[in-house]
Design a protein around this motif. Structure first.
Motif, PDB file in Angstrom:
ATOM      1  N   UNK A 132      -5.762 -31.052  -3.335  1.00 17.20           N
ATOM      2  CA  UNK A 132      -5.496 -32.229  -4.172  1.00 17.20           C
ATOM      3  C   UNK A 132      -4.740 -33.336  -3.437  1.00 17.20           C
ATOM      4  N   UNK A 133      -3.711 -33.023  -2.632  1.00 14.98           N
ATOM      5  CA  UNK A 133      -3.018 -34.107  -1.925  1.00 14.98           C
ATOM      6  C   UNK A 133      -3.941 -34.928  -1.020  1.00 14.98           C
ATOM      7  N   UNK A 134      -4.865 -34.266  -0.322  1.00 16.81           N
ATOM      8  CA  UNK A 134      -5.807 -34.993   0.526  1.00 16.81           C
ATOM      9  C   UNK A 134      -6.789 -35.793  -0.311  1.00 16.81           C
ATOM     10  N   UNK A 135      -7.298 -35.193  -1.360  1.00 12.70           N
ATOM     11  CA  UNK A 135      -8.278 -35.871  -2.205  1.00 12.70           C
ATOM     12  C   UNK A 135      -7.685 -37.109  -2.863  1.00 12.70           C
ATOM     13  N   UNK A 136      -6.454 -37.003  -3.327  1.00 16.45           N
ATOM     14  CA  UNK A 136      -5.839 -38.108  -4.059  1.00 16.45           C
ATOM     15  C   UNK A 136      -5.673 -39.371  -3.214  1.00 16.45           C
ATOM     16  N   UNK A 137      -5.576 -39.222  -1.915  1.00 20.46           N
ATOM     17  CA  UNK A 137      -5.397 -40.402  -1.068  1.00 20.46           C
ATOM     18  C   UNK A 137      -6.684 -40.826  -0.356  1.00 20.46           C
ATOM     19  N   UNK A 138      -7.819 -40.264  -0.775  1.00 20.88           N
ATOM     20  CA  UNK A 138      -9.092 -40.527  -0.105  1.00 20.88           C
ATOM     21  C   UNK A 138     -10.026 -41.343  -0.997  1.00 20.88           C
TER      22      UNK A 138
END
Length: 265
Positions: free
Chosen positions: A139-145
């Protein structure tokens, strides 16, 4: 905006679990054709080379591979940690890995009374818990992509009960844990769609794919399907392209059945 722009996955990265599998191949090739770099995940000892060569010989994208037994929490944690440390973005997560009807497990393809609790647990761990775990971890990677989205690969049997008569006179079957885990994955999709406003979450539910099953099974399946045939993996290309790209930028929480009409009867 032009459709070509909406369809482009250039400068985006997609992670596909069960990445060396039959349906995963067409998912990977579809996303690569649209410009996405790929991260393929499969069991330790998997041979990715043929698929990697097919992708890189045809498309100018990067392909990474990682081994992970998704049935083990420790290996999932290790995978998440490794990807988080190495990648700056993750735009698309495809939860495709599953223990399916052809898995060779004790207490799997057998009468209900003989279906084992251990195998039930294994199926739910791989088919459902692993997806929850990876979504949570990434989720942390997805949220900033850009264009962040999750595609969970479900099944018609996540929505409809099995037609047991299809399997008569064959060694095939439909274990309880398969449909239950796929149904849970569809509900997880809905739950997450109401939770995330910055990550789209959808399910693609394939119908039965022709893989040289016994003739008697294929004949019954075709008769039960409005389009009169089983699926080929190429039948899923359009749905994958739609869900993964900005073509579906206002679509979340949906279960897209690609089943030849199986579910309308």
């Amino acid at each position: 905006m032009h459709l070509s722009k909406l369809m482009s996955l250039k400068d985006r990265t997609a992670l596909i679990t069960g990445g060396n599998g039959y349906i995963a191949r067409v998912i990977a090739l579809t996303l690569a054709e649209l410009g996405a770099d790929l991260i393929l995940i499969d069991l330790p000892g998997s041979d990715y080379q043929k698929l990697k060569d097919e992708i890189t010989n045809n498309y100018k994208v990067k392909v990474q591979t990682y081994d992970c037994d998704l049935g083990k929490q420790s290996e999932r944690d290790r995978l998440i940690s490794t990807i988080i440390k190495k990648e700056t973005k993750l735009n698309i997560l495809v939860n495709n890995a599953a223990l399916g009807g052809i898995a060779k497990l004790d207490g799997w393809i057998t009468d209900f009374e003989q279906q084992s609790v251990e195998t039930w647990r294994s199926a739910l761990e791989v088919n459902l818990t692993a997806a929850f775990n990876l979504i949570q971890g990434f989720t942390p990677l997805l949220k900033k992509s850009k264009g962040a989205n999750i595609i969970n690969i479900g099944s018609t049997y996540g929505t409809w009960g099995p037609v047991h008569g299809l399997y008569e006179e064959t060694s095939m079957g439909n274990p309880a844990a398969y449909g239950v885990s796929k149904s849970g994955l569809i509900q997880l999709t809905r739950w997450l769609a109401t939770t995330f406003s910055d990550i789209r979450v959808n399910t693609l539910s394939p119908g039965g794919v022709f893989r040289n099953q016994p003739e008697i099974f294929v004949k019954k399946y075709n008769a039960r399907t409005p389009l009169g045939r089983m699926a080929t993996v190429d039948d899923f290309r359009g749905a994958i392209a739609y869900l993964a790209t900005d073509l579906s930028s206002y679509v979340t929480g949906q279960n897209l059945a690609v089943d030849g009409g199986w579910g309308i009867w």
